[in-house]
Design a protein around this motif. Structure first.
Motif, PDB file in Angstrom:
ATOM      1  N   MET A 155       8.785  22.838  29.198  1.00  0.00           N
ATOM      2  CA  MET A 155       7.351  23.148  30.589  1.00  0.00           C
ATOM      3  C   MET A 155       6.020  23.453  29.024  1.00  0.00           C
ATOM      4  O   MET A 155       5.435  22.675  28.858  1.00  0.00           O
ATOM      5  N   ARG A 156       6.327  24.102  27.553  1.00  0.00           N
ATOM      6  CA  ARG A 156       5.666  24.369  26.766  1.00  0.00           C
ATOM      7  C   ARG A 156       5.332  22.867  25.816  1.00  0.00           C
ATOM      8  O   ARG A 156       4.142  22.492  25.787  1.00  0.00           O
ATOM      9  N   THR A 157       6.833  21.961  26.336  1.00  0.00           N
ATOM     10  CA  THR A 157       6.403  20.175  25.460  1.00  0.00           C
ATOM     11  C   THR A 157       5.421  19.907  26.995  1.00  0.00           C
ATOM     12  O   THR A 157       5.087  18.883  26.081  1.00  0.00           O
ATOM     13  N   LEU A 158       6.091  20.186  27.668  1.00  0.00           N
ATOM     14  CA  LEU A 158       5.666  19.052  28.857  1.00  0.00           C
ATOM     15  C   LEU A 158       3.641  18.618  28.852  1.00  0.00           C
ATOM     16  O   LEU A 158       2.859  17.868  28.749  1.00  0.00           O
ATOM     17  N   THR A 159       3.331  20.404  28.600  1.00  0.00           N
ATOM     18  CA  THR A 159       1.082  20.552  28.324  1.00  0.00           C
ATOM     19  C   THR A 159       1.050  19.632  27.619  1.00  0.00           C
ATOM     20  O   THR A 159      -0.331  19.616  27.888  1.00  0.00           O
ATOM     21  N   ASN A 208       7.934  13.003  31.465  1.00  0.00           N
ATOM     22  CA  ASN A 208       8.959  12.801  31.799  1.00  0.00           C
ATOM     23  C   ASN A 208      10.293  12.970  32.157  1.00  0.00           C
ATOM     24  O   ASN A 208      11.180  14.151  32.700  1.00  0.00           O
ATOM     25  N   ILE A 209      10.822  13.710  30.745  1.00  0.00           N
ATOM     26  CA  ILE A 209      12.001  14.000  30.397  1.00  0.00           C
ATOM     27  C   ILE A 209      12.297  15.336  30.209  1.00  0.00           C
ATOM     28  O   ILE A 209      13.066  16.229  30.958  1.00  0.00           O
ATOM     29  N   CYS A 210      11.043  15.894  30.126  1.00  0.00           N
ATOM     30  CA  CYS A 210      10.894  17.687  30.732  1.00  0.00           C
ATOM     31  C   CYS A 210      10.816  17.319  31.998  1.00  0.00           C
ATOM     32  O   CYS A 210      11.892  19.187  32.343  1.00  0.00           O
ATOM     33  N   GLU A 211      10.071  16.708  32.655  1.00  0.00           N
ATOM     34  CA  GLU A 211      10.171  16.949  33.645  1.00  0.00           C
ATOM     35  C   GLU A 211      11.777  16.999  34.627  1.00  0.00           C
ATOM     36  O   GLU A 211      12.246  17.444  35.513  1.00  0.00           O
ATOM     37  N   GLN A 212      12.233  16.227  33.953  1.00  0.00           N
ATOM     38  CA  GLN A 212      13.998  16.531  34.548  1.00  0.00           C
ATOM     39  C   GLN A 212      14.983  17.058  34.021  1.00  0.00           C
ATOM     40  O   GLN A 212      15.890  17.848  34.520  1.00  0.00           O
ATOM     41  N   VAL A 213      14.276  18.323  32.783  1.00  0.00           N
ATOM     42  CA  VAL A 213      15.032  19.651  32.696  1.00  0.00           C
ATOM     43  C   VAL A 213      14.592  20.456  33.732  1.00  0.00           C
ATOM     44  O   VAL A 213      15.763  20.786  33.798  1.00  0.00           O
ATOM     45  N   VAL A 214      13.600  20.675  34.004  1.00  0.00           N
ATOM     46  CA  VAL A 214      12.840  21.320  35.538  1.00  0.00           C
ATOM     47  C   VAL A 214      14.078  20.965  36.640  1.00  0.00           C
ATOM     48  O   VAL A 214      14.903  21.890  37.239  1.00  0.00           O
ATOM     49  N   TYR A 215      14.097  19.983  36.569  1.00  0.00           N
ATOM     50  CA  TYR A 215      14.804  19.066  37.878  1.00  0.00           C
ATOM     51  C   TYR A 215      15.971  19.430  37.584  1.00  0.00           C
ATOM     52  O   TYR A 215      17.055  20.391  38.515  1.00  0.00           O
ATOM     53  N   LEU A 216      16.918  20.041  36.297  1.00  0.00           N
ATOM     54  CA  LEU A 216      18.332  20.140  36.382  1.00  0.00           C
ATOM     55  C   LEU A 216      18.583  21.593  36.698  1.00  0.00           C
ATOM     56  O   LEU A 216      19.170  21.905  37.278  1.00  0.00           O
ATOM     57  N   VAL A 217      17.720  22.167  36.039  1.00  0.00           N
ATOM     58  CA  VAL A 217      17.984  23.306  35.621  1.00  0.00           C
ATOM     59  C   VAL A 217      17.560  24.412  37.359  1.00  0.00           C
ATOM     60  O   VAL A 217      18.585  25.423  37.869  1.00  0.00           O
ATOM     61  N   GLU A 218      16.065  24.018  37.729  1.00  0.00           N
ATOM     62  CA  GLU A 218      15.255  24.675  38.615  1.00  0.00           C
ATOM     63  C   GLU A 218      15.783  24.078  40.020  1.00  0.00           C
ATOM     64  O   GLU A 218      15.538  24.825  41.095  1.00  0.00           O
ATOM     65  N   GLY A 219      16.702  23.049  39.478  1.00  0.00           N
ATOM     66  CA  GLY A 219      16.411  22.470  41.264  1.00  0.00           C
ATOM     67  C   GLY A 219      15.321  21.167  41.660  1.00  0.00           C
ATOM     68  O   GLY A 219      14.845  21.527  43.470  1.00  0.00           O
ATOM     69  N   ALA A 220      13.441  21.857  41.381  1.00  0.00           N
ATOM     70  CA  ALA A 220      12.870  21.401  41.413  1.00  0.00           C
ATOM     71  C   ALA A 220      11.867  20.074  40.956  1.00  0.00           C
ATOM     72  O   ALA A 220      12.072  20.044  39.807  1.00  0.00           O
ATOM     73  N   ASP A 221      11.855  19.696  41.580  1.00  0.00           N
ATOM     74  CA  ASP A 221      10.794  18.505  41.184  1.00  0.00           C
ATOM     75  C   ASP A 221       9.413  17.913  41.607  1.00  0.00           C
ATOM     76  O   ASP A 221       8.514  18.006  42.296  1.00  0.00           O
ATOM     77  N   ILE A 222       9.097  18.453  39.494  1.00  0.00           N
ATOM     78  CA  ILE A 222       7.753  18.633  39.549  1.00  0.00           C
ATOM     79  C   ILE A 222       7.393  16.975  39.192  1.00  0.00           C
ATOM     80  O   ILE A 222       5.686  17.173  38.375  1.00  0.00           O
ATOM     81  N   ARG A 223       7.257  16.244  39.374  1.00  0.00           N
ATOM     82  CA  ARG A 223       7.236  14.630  38.919  1.00  0.00           C
ATOM     83  C   ARG A 223       5.005  14.475  39.593  1.00  0.00           C
ATOM     84  O   ARG A 223       5.406  15.314  41.045  1.00  0.00           O
ATOM     85  N   HIS A 224       4.620  13.862  39.119  1.00  0.00           N
ATOM     86  CA  HIS A 224       3.240  13.929  39.596  1.00  0.00           C
ATOM     87  C   HIS A 224       2.349  14.459  39.850  1.00  0.00           C
ATOM     88  O   HIS A 224       1.756  14.833  40.716  1.00  0.00           O
ATOM     89  N   GLY A 225       2.455  15.856  39.607  1.00  0.00           N
ATOM     90  CA  GLY A 225       1.945  17.208  38.807  1.00  0.00           C
ATOM     91  C   GLY A 225       2.070  18.155  39.932  1.00  0.00           C
ATOM     92  O   GLY A 225       1.033  19.152  39.940  1.00  0.00           O
TER      93      GLY A 225
END
Length: 233
Positions: A155-159, A208-225
């Protein structure tokens, strides 16, 4: 942060999951090297290094296709669920972004050759170095976050992408103003603008890679904001 995947009766299944993760990270290392070499080729007017970047593109493409095939076989044979399925899906999505980063690195290399052939360094090299350093760090940090299943780091890198976008827009405005003041510079500065665009796109793919880290670990799709999906978990 540790990520615990389901224990499987089949040791081969565990090895398959670890294998595709390793393959993707190796691909990530090659792509990161490709980006670094493209920027160095530009900065040092090194056409030979730029040609090396272009030759590496075929290897990157082959690795993406091999990963896709490996992931398809795992899904067909093992029918993974939950975190295991997210692992497979995230690897294929990240491989796609890595391949596109490789494409952008190749574009930078082509522009490096063109600018080297033209001679003196054009306006905009300072901006290129600044944005290039930022997106290279983003890419390395994104891959490191994936390796460690570190959502906070992701999340830090994503920002950081927001700052890259801002710096890109500022550089474009300044270079357009410069071209208007000196029409003789148009051809060379347009090449610089294309380089900056490729670097900005690399930042987008690292995000996008950072978003996939969140998806993998949390199961949350945070793409598109859709970061709110993470906050409500």
């Amino acid at each position: 942060m540790e990520m615990h995947f389901d224990q499987h009766i089949s040791r081969q299944f565990n090895e398959d999951l670890e294998s595709i993760k390793t393959e993707m990270l190796e691909m990530g290392g090659l792509v990161a090297r490709q980006v670094a070499d493209a920027v160095d080729a530009l900065s040092n007017a090194d056409s030979e290094l730029a040609e090396k970047v272009l030759r590496a593109e075929e290897e990157i493409d082959k690795r993406e296709m091999a990963l896709d095939e490996h992931a398809t076989l795992i899904i067909a044979k093992r029918q993974p669920a939950a975190s295991d399925l997210r692992m497979v899906m995230s690897v294929t999505r990240i491989a796609r972004d890595l391949e596109r980063i490789g494409d952008e690195a190749s574009k930078v290399a082509k522009m490096a050759i063109a600018l080297t052939d033209e001679g003196s360094s054009p306006r905009g090299y300072t901006e290129i170095r600044h944005i290039a350093n930022a997106v290279r760090k983003m890419l390395n940090d994104a891959l490191d976050a994936y390796t460690r299943f570190d959502v906070i780091a992701a999340m830090r890198t994503l920002t950081e992408d927001e700052k890259v976008d801002m710096d890109y827009r500022t550089a474009v405005r300044e270079l357009i103003t410069y071209m208007m003041e000196d029409p003789r510079s148009i051809s060379r500065v347009i090449n610089v603008l294309w380089i900056l665009r490729s670097l900005e796109r690399i930042g987008d793919h690292a995000k996008n890679i950072c978003e996939q880290v969140v998806y993998l670990v949390e199961g949350a799709d945070i793409r598109h904001g859709h970061e709110d999906k993470l906050k409500t978990k």
